[in-house]
Write an enzyme that holds these catalytic residues in place. Sequence first.
Site, PDB file in Angstrom:
ATOM      1  N   LYS A  53      -3.105  88.953  50.710  1.00 43.73           N
ATOM      2  CA  LYS A  53      -1.719  89.378  52.449  1.00 43.73           C
ATOM      3  C   LYS A  53      -1.593  90.704  51.941  1.00 43.73           C
ATOM      4  O   LYS A  53      -1.571  91.735  52.707  1.00 43.73           O
ATOM      5  CB  LYS A  53      -0.945  88.701  52.593  1.00 43.73           C
ATOM      6  CG  LYS A  53      -1.503  87.124  53.126  1.00 43.73           C
ATOM      7  CD  LYS A  53      -0.036  86.153  54.074  1.00 43.73           C
ATOM      8  CE  LYS A  53      -0.797  85.323  54.768  1.00 43.73           C
ATOM      9  NZ  LYS A  53       0.468  83.541  54.286  1.00 43.73           N
ATOM     10  N   GLN A  97       5.622  81.465  53.039  1.00 46.65           N
ATOM     11  CA  GLN A  97       3.864  80.488  53.145  1.00 46.65           C
ATOM     12  C   GLN A  97       3.746  79.092  53.148  1.00 46.65           C
ATOM     13  O   GLN A  97       5.092  78.905  52.594  1.00 46.65           O
ATOM     14  CB  GLN A  97       3.611  81.421  51.525  1.00 46.65           C
ATOM     15  CG  GLN A  97       2.253  80.898  51.244  1.00 46.65           C
ATOM     16  CD  GLN A  97       1.406  81.304  52.933  1.00 46.65           C
ATOM     17  OE1 GLN A  97       0.981  81.941  52.482  1.00 46.65           O
ATOM     18  NE2 GLN A  97       0.335  80.280  52.658  1.00 46.65           N
ATOM     19  N   ASP A 120       3.818  84.459  62.626  1.00 48.88           N
ATOM     20  CA  ASP A 120       2.639  83.621  62.543  1.00 48.88           C
ATOM     21  C   ASP A 120       2.754  83.112  63.654  1.00 48.88           C
ATOM     22  O   ASP A 120       1.676  82.145  63.963  1.00 48.88           O
ATOM     23  CB  ASP A 120       3.167  82.718  61.173  1.00 48.88           C
ATOM     24  CG  ASP A 120       2.497  82.067  60.024  1.00 48.88           C
ATOM     25  OD1 ASP A 120       1.194  82.637  60.229  1.00 48.88           O
ATOM     26  OD2 ASP A 120       2.744  82.033  59.593  1.00 48.88           O
TER      27      ASP A 120
END
Length: 283
Positions: A53, A97, A120
């Site tokens: 990422k 995460q 997200d």
Amino acid sequence: MIGQLIDGKAIAAKLRGEVAVQAAALRARGITPTLAVVLVGDDPASAVYVKSKSKAAREAGVEPRDHKLPRAATQAELMALVAQLNADPEVDGILVQLPLPPQLDSDAVIRSIDPAKDVDGLHPINLGYLAQGRPVFVPCTPKGCMRLLREVNCDPTGLRAVVIGRSVLVGKPIALLLQNANATVTMCHSKTQDLAGEVRRADIVIAAIGRPELVKGDWIKDGAVVIDVGINRTPEGKLVGDVQFTAAAQRARAITPVPGGVGPMTIACLLENTVEAAKRRRG
Ligand code: NAP
């Protein structure tokens, strides 16, 4: 193979290029789109994912900020870090995460993220906007699937779509996006009685199950578009999707491979959401 291969790697590269143009325009105005990624613990798969990422972010002109907490971090420590990132005017997007170590309540952590920085798209407020048909931040993998459909000129309007899997991360948001795009959507899951029959009627099949090659090639309607979200490792160590690729490709108009289909889209969509967040907050 008869159907068109949907090249997620190439489409993701194109999307990252589009993001880079938008990020450069923001930078030219003194705004550096910034993505904070929080990693708790030392799970090797998560560490690899966070690293890729950061690399993709840098290449697209998005500044990555990695924050690491030890495996034994407490809920209070993690929430304090999220609060600090919420308050930081330079941070546009926050990604925690998942999965988190078992002592941590991931739902509470997601709820504590400022919805304006929830790149997200998993905060209940953003999922609520999506359910209302006016999405703001859409979860990255579902967003990537919709882009793949667009890239093969598949307009869902009036088509029958079958989504297999109803997770909050993948299946549910995809079903909402397809409804918003005017498809007639059927949701299937482990209690569905005639999965083969449902798939046989579908013009669009989205498989998000996590069961290797559960969807058989001869279930696919001639000319259907197949998006395989599943990533499964066989006992021989090979990566396969949820769909029997070779047999399905004989019938499908277009189909994603695994790997190289949906996978690469997720990070590209995360970067797209981050630039969108920067524009909304600071643009
Ligand atoms: P999940 O939370 O485990 O959900 C799986 C879903 O599949 C559940 O809704 C489950 O039904 C359903 N299911 C299980 N067995 C089934 C069966 N025999 N017939 C029909 N439905 C069945 O998984 P997820 O997080 O959504 O992920 C799904 C897959 O996508 C995994 O392989 C994951 O690795 C992959 N994935 C890929 C990406 C990417 O970037 N490419 C991102 C995220 C996930 P119930 O609800 O009834 O239990």
